[in-house]
Scaffold this motif. Structure first.
Motif, PDB file in Angstrom:
ATOM      1  N   ALA A 123     -29.970  34.127  42.572  1.00  0.00           N
ATOM      2  CA  ALA A 123     -29.985  35.505  43.075  1.00  0.00           C
ATOM      3  C   ALA A 123     -29.233  35.594  44.401  1.00  0.00           C
ATOM      4  N   THR A 124     -29.425  34.600  45.260  1.00  0.00           N
ATOM      5  CA  THR A 124     -28.684  34.559  46.525  1.00  0.00           C
ATOM      6  C   THR A 124     -27.180  34.529  46.251  1.00  0.00           C
ATOM      7  N   HIS A 125     -26.785  33.690  45.303  1.00  0.00           N
ATOM      8  CA  HIS A 125     -25.352  33.560  45.009  1.00  0.00           C
ATOM      9  C   HIS A 125     -24.789  34.837  44.387  1.00  0.00           C
ATOM     10  N   LEU A 126     -25.607  35.514  43.588  1.00  0.00           N
ATOM     11  CA  LEU A 126     -25.146  36.773  42.990  1.00  0.00           C
ATOM     12  C   LEU A 126     -24.923  37.834  44.074  1.00  0.00           C
ATOM     13  N   VAL A 127     -25.864  37.943  44.988  1.00  0.00           N
ATOM     14  CA  VAL A 127     -25.707  38.923  46.068  1.00  0.00           C
ATOM     15  C   VAL A 127     -24.474  38.570  46.903  1.00  0.00           C
ATOM     16  N   ARG A 128     -24.344  37.279  47.238  1.00  0.00           N
ATOM     17  CA  ARG A 128     -23.216  36.843  48.065  1.00  0.00           C
ATOM     18  C   ARG A 128     -21.885  37.100  47.352  1.00  0.00           C
ATOM     19  N   THR A 129     -21.799  36.694  46.090  1.00  0.00           N
ATOM     20  CA  THR A 129     -20.538  36.806  45.363  1.00  0.00           C
ATOM     21  C   THR A 129     -20.145  38.265  45.177  1.00  0.00           C
TER      22      THR A 129
ATOM     23  N   GLY B 107     -33.240  43.524  47.933  1.00  0.00           N
ATOM     24  CA  GLY B 107     -32.874  44.940  47.960  1.00  0.00           C
ATOM     25  C   GLY B 107     -31.568  45.219  47.246  1.00  0.00           C
ATOM     26  N   ALA B 108     -31.152  44.302  46.372  1.00  0.00           N
ATOM     27  CA  ALA B 108     -29.875  44.468  45.677  1.00  0.00           C
ATOM     28  C   ALA B 108     -30.043  45.469  44.537  1.00  0.00           C
ATOM     29  N   GLU B 109     -29.256  46.525  44.579  1.00  0.00           N
ATOM     30  CA  GLU B 109     -29.322  47.564  43.551  1.00  0.00           C
ATOM     31  C   GLU B 109     -28.381  47.229  42.405  1.00  0.00           C
ATOM     32  N   PRO B 110     -28.653  47.703  41.175  1.00  0.00           N
ATOM     33  CA  PRO B 110     -29.863  48.430  40.815  1.00  0.00           C
ATOM     34  C   PRO B 110     -31.008  47.486  40.468  1.00  0.00           C
ATOM     35  N   THR B 111     -32.220  47.991  40.640  1.00  0.00           N
ATOM     36  CA  THR B 111     -33.394  47.192  40.300  1.00  0.00           C
ATOM     37  C   THR B 111     -33.992  47.630  38.968  1.00  0.00           C
ATOM     38  N   TRP B 112     -33.428  48.665  38.353  1.00  0.00           N
ATOM     39  CA  TRP B 112     -34.052  49.221  37.144  1.00  0.00           C
ATOM     40  C   TRP B 112     -33.553  48.556  35.862  1.00  0.00           C
TER      41      TRP B 112
ATOM     42  N   ASP C  46     -21.663  48.764  27.756  1.00  0.00           N
ATOM     43  CA  ASP C  46     -21.385  47.642  28.658  1.00  0.00           C
ATOM     44  C   ASP C  46     -21.331  48.100  30.102  1.00  0.00           C
ATOM     45  N   ILE C  47     -21.726  47.190  30.968  1.00  0.00           N
ATOM     46  CA  ILE C  47     -21.797  47.546  32.386  1.00  0.00           C
ATOM     47  C   ILE C  47     -21.657  46.283  33.220  1.00  0.00           C
ATOM     48  N   ARG C  48     -21.098  46.433  34.423  1.00  0.00           N
ATOM     49  CA  ARG C  48     -21.108  45.339  35.402  1.00  0.00           C
ATOM     50  C   ARG C  48     -22.250  45.584  36.367  1.00  0.00           C
ATOM     51  N   LEU C  49     -23.149  44.642  36.471  1.00  0.00           N
ATOM     52  CA  LEU C  49     -24.256  44.718  37.415  1.00  0.00           C
ATOM     53  C   LEU C  49     -24.329  43.396  38.162  1.00  0.00           C
ATOM     54  N   HIS C  50     -24.446  43.462  39.474  1.00  0.00           N
ATOM     55  CA  HIS C  50     -24.510  42.248  40.290  1.00  0.00           C
ATOM     56  C   HIS C  50     -23.315  41.330  39.990  1.00  0.00           C
ATOM     57  N   GLY C  51     -22.193  41.949  39.674  1.00  0.00           N
ATOM     58  CA  GLY C  51     -20.983  41.170  39.407  1.00  0.00           C
ATOM     59  C   GLY C  51     -20.907  40.602  38.013  1.00  0.00           C
ATOM     60  N   LEU C  52     -21.937  40.834  37.200  1.00  0.00           N
ATOM     61  CA  LEU C  52     -21.976  40.245  35.860  1.00  0.00           C
ATOM     62  C   LEU C  52     -21.602  41.278  34.802  1.00  0.00           C
ATOM     63  N   ARG C  53     -20.784  40.876  33.844  1.00  0.00           N
ATOM     64  CA  ARG C  53     -20.459  41.766  32.733  1.00  0.00           C
ATOM     65  C   ARG C  53     -21.529  41.630  31.659  1.00  0.00           C
ATOM     66  N   ILE C  54     -22.196  42.745  31.432  1.00  0.00           N
ATOM     67  CA  ILE C  54     -23.319  42.770  30.499  1.00  0.00           C
ATOM     68  C   ILE C  54     -22.911  43.578  29.279  1.00  0.00           C
ATOM     69  N   CYS C  55     -23.116  43.021  28.096  1.00  0.00           N
ATOM     70  CA  CYS C  55     -22.758  43.667  26.835  1.00  0.00           C
ATOM     71  C   CYS C  55     -24.029  43.787  25.989  1.00  0.00           C
ATOM     72  N   PRO C  56     -24.833  44.803  26.249  1.00  0.00           N
ATOM     73  CA  PRO C  56     -26.152  44.869  25.620  1.00  0.00           C
ATOM     74  C   PRO C  56     -26.104  44.857  24.090  1.00  0.00           C
ATOM     75  N   ASP C  57     -25.151  45.570  23.496  1.00  0.00           N
ATOM     76  CA  ASP C  57     -25.150  45.641  22.038  1.00  0.00           C
ATOM     77  C   ASP C  57     -24.678  44.329  21.416  1.00  0.00           C
ATOM     78  N   LEU C  58     -23.593  43.788  21.942  1.00  0.00           N
ATOM     79  CA  LEU C  58     -23.128  42.486  21.420  1.00  0.00           C
ATOM     80  C   LEU C  58     -24.231  41.434  21.558  1.00  0.00           C
ATOM     81  N   ASP C  59     -24.918  41.447  22.682  1.00  0.00           N
ATOM     82  CA  ASP C  59     -25.949  40.425  22.899  1.00  0.00           C
ATOM     83  C   ASP C  59     -27.164  40.663  22.009  1.00  0.00           C
TER      84      ASP C  59
END
Lengths: 315, 315
Positions: B99-105, A85-90, A39-52
């Motif tokens: 995407a705009t809202h994610l970057v902003r938030t 340009g919001a990281e990460p992009t990978w 699990d990881i937070r990216l762009h403010g979102l909690r991502i749960c790859p295995d659960l999903d």
């Protein structure tokens, strides 16, 4: 009959589909305890790859070719984030997938534990299996690597998705595991199980982080249910993913026998009562563990259900 | 020459495009102080409709037909959120917009003020105008309505987007305005301006929330720059939007003259030195305010630049 399955993401999802098929025939209930170390937070979102992965696959919504994420996925948000340009992009955040993360993150930020959030998400997908995260606490798998001339720890996703595991790799650290508590429902599920199966998921980064939660390991070792593992290695190669790279970092040979030995016998300091290997690997021996063999390629749900049956016969 | 423009969303964006065109010819710099009363958190995302309307429009990325949001927008996330039953479903969150809202938030949650976030977003869009939120503090326009047999306050977006303003409406409350401070840069921009223009935005829900920040109103009233407003009403009808509904709630007639009177003369207790009405409304009088007339339909940038020129001639 109550069956508990310890599982990672994509391989775990396929195995669970087979266990579900078996359980439907046998009138059994299935609870999956799923790895959250990825699990990881990216762009403010909690991502749960295995659960999903498990939820989408069992809910019939997974992309069948890519193996991860949603069928019919689109990538507008990802492209836009990159344009900012919001990281990460990978990391591959699909639009449909992002809705799941938004619902999850909103609920987590409102104070719901991940187990309750997962239950809420599953109300839509109806996976036919109860999905529990291993823990509701923060726990992340980090990887100690050599990078840019330095020894550094990177998040598992960075190691796997960004670098494809192709870095000098020294060890895996389950950050937060020691103080992590089993998620709501996990101990009760293990305590009342008739059997615990270990899915043929990556033993180092999918199953080990589950076992790194002290009370989960204690419950398996000290509980009433027999524990049977299914080998993720067939003929010296991982069924899928990069278990070979992970095992190499631990100096464990990439064989079904060695992985069984790594899990170890419950009669010793390990967790296994039984170990199911592919017919190719028949003859493997794990001290103190009943070893059986069956075809372990998860070609379809029927074949996978037969794997579940064969594993349960080792109880 | 330094020009400050007080502006709301879509109408403000169109006016600003004209001011920008005028300023390019005149070698002037433009700073827009933009309403944030419409801002809302939905699905955990901070949404700034007016700032984004201005940013997308001036950045050449706005949808020209819908009038709001991004050109080429898709709606995968919105559809998925609805499939999860995640409320609210009445707000149009496009994928590109998200995407705009994610970057902003993400930036806000990391501690950056909205003014800094807006500057960062504008690094991509290059609007050619400096965009400042009226305040970095939380301030929201709520609307007191009759709903389900009760008198209730709903968020402006709920009133406007969900109910299309079609509820018995009593008043507008700018929650948080009294303690809100001007965003970084706002007071300096007003203090060093050669002219302040009030865009033909909705006077009740776009301009009034900006003026509700006490130090902004004080800076306009007490500052060196003349303040000239452009009427958002032509021949008794709003140029766009629902200023008529908003004015009705305040018992203000829907005329250019009445709106000018509502803003009031700076020599009295108001903010205006000049008031530009459409030629249709020539002859309108606002006590203490120099009233002029010109064609006020913002048919294209050239026509709108002429409006800016006519407004500045009232200084």
């Amino acid at each position: 009959m109550q069956i508990v399955v310890l599982a990672g993401g994509i391989g775990g999802a396929r195995f669970l589909a087979g266990v579900r098929a078996y359980a439907r025939g046998a009138g059994a209930q299935v609870t999956a305890v799923v790895n959250v170390g990825d699990d990881i937070r990216l762009h403010g979102l909690r991502i749960c790859p295995d659960l999903d992965s498990v939820m989408y696959h069992l809910g019939g919504a997974a992309d069948p070719e890519r193996g991860w994420g949603r069928a019919g996925e689109t990538w507008a948000v990802k492209d836009e984030l990159a344009a900012y340009g919001a990281e990460p992009t990978w990391f591959g955040l699909g639009d449909r997938d992002i809705a799941t993360h938004l619902v999850r993150t909103t609920m987590l930020d409102a104070g719901y534990p991940l187990s309750a959030v997962t239950e809420a998400l599953c109300a839509r997908w109806q996976p036919g299996v109860r999905l529990l995260p291993a823990t509701d606490d923060r726990m992340e798998t980090h990887v100690v690597v050599d990078l840019d001339g330095e020894r550094r720890a990177v998040h598992f996703q960075e190691w796997w998705v960004r670098y494809r595991g192709d870095l000098p790799t020294h060890r895996f650290v389950f950050v937060g595991a020691e103080s992590a508590k089993p998620a709501a429902g996990v101990l009760k599920a293990i305590g009342s199980a008739d059997a615990v199966l270990v899915a043929p998921s990556n033993p180092v980064v999918s199953i080990a982080p589950i076992l790194a939660v002290p009370e989960i390991r204690d419950a398996l070792v000290g509980g009433p249910a027999p524990v049977v593992g299914v080998a993720p290695i067939i003929g010296g190669r991982p069924v899928r993913g990069m278990a070979d790279r992970c095992l190499a970092a631990l100096d464990v040979p990439c064989t079904a026998e060695a992985v069984g030995g790594m899990y170890g016998a419950r009669s010793g300091s390990g967790i296994l009562d039984g170990w199911l290997v592919d017919d190719t690997d028949a003859g493997a021996e794990v001290p103190g563990v009943r070893v059986g063999s069956a075809p372990l390629w998860m070609t379809d749900e029927k074949a996978t259900a037969e794997m579940a049956r064969a594993a349960l016969e080792l109880m």
